[in-house]
Design a protein around this motif. Structure first.
Motif, PDB file in Angstrom:
ATOM      1  N   LEU A 167      24.128   5.523  -6.780  1.00  0.00           N
ATOM      2  CA  LEU A 167      23.748   4.227  -7.342  1.00  0.00           C
ATOM      3  C   LEU A 167      23.203   4.390  -8.760  1.00  0.00           C
ATOM      4  CD1 LEU A 167      23.300   1.195  -7.105  1.00  0.00           C
ATOM      5  CD2 LEU A 167      21.122   1.657  -5.969  1.00  0.00           C
ATOM      6  N   LEU A 168      22.309   5.353  -8.943  1.00  0.00           N
ATOM      7  CA  LEU A 168      21.745   5.590 -10.274  1.00  0.00           C
ATOM      8  C   LEU A 168      22.814   6.084 -11.249  1.00  0.00           C
ATOM      9  CD1 LEU A 168      18.330   7.200  -9.271  1.00  0.00           C
ATOM     10  CD2 LEU A 168      18.670   4.976 -10.353  1.00  0.00           C
ATOM     11  N   LEU A 169      23.749   6.903 -10.765  1.00  0.00           N
ATOM     12  CA  LEU A 169      24.856   7.360 -11.613  1.00  0.00           C
ATOM     13  C   LEU A 169      25.720   6.177 -12.025  1.00  0.00           C
ATOM     14  CD1 LEU A 169      26.595   9.565 -12.924  1.00  0.00           C
ATOM     15  CD2 LEU A 169      27.754   9.841 -10.714  1.00  0.00           C
ATOM     16  N   LEU A 202      11.946  11.854 -11.249  1.00  0.00           N
ATOM     17  CA  LEU A 202      10.836  12.786 -11.445  1.00  0.00           C
ATOM     18  C   LEU A 202      10.221  13.223 -10.120  1.00  0.00           C
ATOM     19  CD1 LEU A 202       9.072  11.135 -14.513  1.00  0.00           C
ATOM     20  CD2 LEU A 202      10.040  13.429 -14.468  1.00  0.00           C
ATOM     21  N   THR A 203      10.352  12.385  -9.094  1.00  0.00           N
ATOM     22  CA  THR A 203       9.773  12.710  -7.791  1.00  0.00           C
ATOM     23  C   THR A 203      10.619  13.711  -7.011  1.00  0.00           C
ATOM     24  OG1 THR A 203      10.850  10.714  -6.948  1.00  0.00           O
ATOM     25  CG2 THR A 203       8.523  10.541  -7.540  1.00  0.00           C
ATOM     26  N   SER A 240      12.202   2.885  -9.886  1.00  0.00           N
ATOM     27  CA  SER A 240      11.175   2.354  -8.971  1.00  0.00           C
ATOM     28  C   SER A 240      11.792   1.351  -8.001  1.00  0.00           C
ATOM     29  CB  SER A 240      10.053   1.676  -9.770  1.00  0.00           C
ATOM     30  OG  SER A 240       9.403   2.607 -10.605  1.00  0.00           O
ATOM     31  N   ILE A 241      12.709   0.527  -8.500  1.00  0.00           N
ATOM     32  CA  ILE A 241      13.391  -0.450  -7.647  1.00  0.00           C
ATOM     33  C   ILE A 241      14.237   0.260  -6.598  1.00  0.00           C
ATOM     34  CG2 ILE A 241      15.137  -2.277  -7.620  1.00  0.00           C
ATOM     35  CD1 ILE A 241      14.120  -3.060 -10.444  1.00  0.00           C
ATOM     36  N   VAL A 242      14.919   1.326  -7.033  1.00  0.00           N
ATOM     37  CA  VAL A 242      15.750   2.107  -6.105  1.00  0.00           C
ATOM     38  C   VAL A 242      14.881   2.754  -5.029  1.00  0.00           C
ATOM     39  CG1 VAL A 242      17.243   4.142  -5.902  1.00  0.00           C
ATOM     40  CG2 VAL A 242      17.613   2.505  -7.750  1.00  0.00           C
ATOM     41  N   MET A 243      13.709   3.277  -5.437  1.00  0.00           N
ATOM     42  CA  MET A 243      12.794   3.875  -4.463  1.00  0.00           C
ATOM     43  C   MET A 243      12.301   2.836  -3.462  1.00  0.00           C
ATOM     44  SD  MET A 243      12.456   7.110  -4.760  1.00  0.00           S
ATOM     45  CE  MET A 243      10.924   7.390  -3.873  1.00  0.00           C
ATOM     46  N   ALA A 244      12.013   1.635  -3.962  1.00  0.00           N
ATOM     47  CA  ALA A 244      11.564   0.555  -3.075  1.00  0.00           C
ATOM     48  C   ALA A 244      12.672   0.206  -2.090  1.00  0.00           C
ATOM     49  CB  ALA A 244      11.161  -0.664  -3.883  1.00  0.00           C
ATOM     50  N   ARG A 245      13.903   0.206  -2.572  1.00  0.00           N
ATOM     51  CA  ARG A 245      15.076  -0.053  -1.708  1.00  0.00           C
ATOM     52  C   ARG A 245      15.181   1.011  -0.624  1.00  0.00           C
ATOM     53  NH1 ARG A 245      19.922   2.614  -2.584  1.00  0.00           N
ATOM     54  NH2 ARG A 245      21.805   1.712  -1.632  1.00  0.00           N
ATOM     55  N   LYS A 246      14.922   2.263  -1.021  1.00  0.00           N
ATOM     56  CA  LYS A 246      14.998   3.385  -0.072  1.00  0.00           C
ATOM     57  C   LYS A 246      13.927   3.240   1.017  1.00  0.00           C
ATOM     58  CE  LYS A 246      15.040   8.446  -0.016  1.00  0.00           C
ATOM     59  NZ  LYS A 246      14.901   9.668  -0.849  1.00  0.00           N
TER      60      LYS A 246
END
Length: 340
Positions: free
Chosen positions: A13-15, A278-279, A329-335
């Motif tokens: 998704l990020l790619l 970064l995480t 951050s949005i992607v992490m929240a989605r995860k």
């Protein structure tokens, strides 16, 4: 289509977001600004001028995927380029031996820092900060003054080597055809991207990097040697720093204490823009390549609209980085939502 996005992994998704961002940015530059953006060589020059940064961004992606960081790579660039320049110019050295020197410097820094971080569990920021200062200090000891490599014909031949891209040249107003080309440094950078892409996607080592960055305890339960994985990530990052330093020397053709200044931050920014978190646990080498191209494209756009002052490019890069951090951050929240 909506279901496909929901099922897409964080890395993909990020790619995808990075690819869309770069393509839109470049197309808008071509349509709205024209000028140099319309020439194929302008795109190839993005690669030619940033081959060393692409290599560094790949190295940072590896350590960031494992949840670590390395800010010594800019110092390694300076040390490698100065060592190579002194050897090639003042000792009239061999180009191949200078490459071995670059690889040796990168491996020593990578192994030493990797050992301290992985096995002694010292914070990576502190270790690599010390590594950065050490590399800069050693560079100054080797030679304080900047100078060009002018008398080594073998090095100049390699530096001036051009690989022409058929059918993409342009004809100037005098009717002279100028072929499009890439340098040997670009070939090295793209080979590294391809190799690391395959390693991360299809090898046990690549899977262990993602597992360690995702969750150390889970990785241990899966039988993964977490310390060894972190050590190897830093070792590879150091090696890529050495290769990047040699490619930087090929591009610039000179040694200077200031070489590579700020490259560590640009490499980290490029990796983040390319979708590396970064995480840890999420990242893609192709994204890091596109992150470098996106970063440099936005800088070229800012200059093309007449904002030549250095602070405008810095503001733009900072804003772009913040946007991608918000996206992450949005992607992490989605995860987390998906996990529930």
């Amino acid at each position: 289509m909506k279901q496909k996005f929901k099922n897409m992994s964080d890395t993909n998704l990020l790619l995808f977001i990075t690819i869309v961002t770069f393509v839109l940015m470049y197309v808008l530059a071509v349509c709205c600004l024209g000028g140099g953006f319309t020439k194929p060589q302008s795109f190839f020059d993005l690669l030619n001028e940033n081959a060393a940064l692409i290599i560094l961004a790949c190295g940072l992606s590896l350590v960031m995927i494992t949840g670590s960081i390395d800010i010594s790579v800019g110092g390694i660039i300076a040390l490698v380029s100065m060592s190579g320049a002194v050897y090639l110019e003042k000792a009239n050295g061999n180009v191949f031996v200078s490459l071995l020197i670059a690889l040796g410097i990168g491996l020593v820094f990578g192994a030493f820092q990797g050992y301290l971080i992985a096995y002694l569990e010292i914070q990576p920021f502190i270790v690599t900060l010390a590594g950065m200062f050490l590399a800069r200090g050693l560079t100054t000891i080797i030679n304080r003054d900047s100078f060009n490599i002018e008398n080594n014909e073998a090095f100049k031949a390699v530096k001036n080597l051009r690989i022409e891209i058929p059918g993409l040249g342009t004809t100037n107003r005098h009717g002279i055809y100028n072929p499009a080309y890439i340098t040997i440094g670009v070939v090295v950078a793209l080979l590294i991207v391809l190799i690391l892409f395959c390693v991360l996607r299809w090898t046990r080592l690549g899977r262990s990097f993602y597992a360690v960055g995702g969750n150390n305890q889970s990785a241990l339960m899966l039988g993964i040697n977490v310390k060894k994985s972190k050590f190897l990530a830093h070792l590879l990052c150091g090696l890529l720093g050495g290769i990047g330093g040699f490619v930087f020397l090929l591009n610039l053709g000179s040694g200077a204490v200031s070489n590579g200044g700020g490259f560590e931050m640009l490499a980290i920014a490029s990796a983040i823009i390319g979708g590396t978190m970064l995480t840890g646990g999420v990242g893609n080498i192709v994204g890091s390549l596109l992150g470098v191209l996106s970063l440099r494209t936005i800088q070229n756009i800012v200059r093309s609209i007449g904002l030549d002052e250095a602070w405008w490019t810095e503001i733009t890069v900072g804003a772009m980085l913040c946007i991608f951090l918000v996206i992450q951050s949005i992607v992490m929240a989605r995860k987390e939502k998906k996990a529930k």
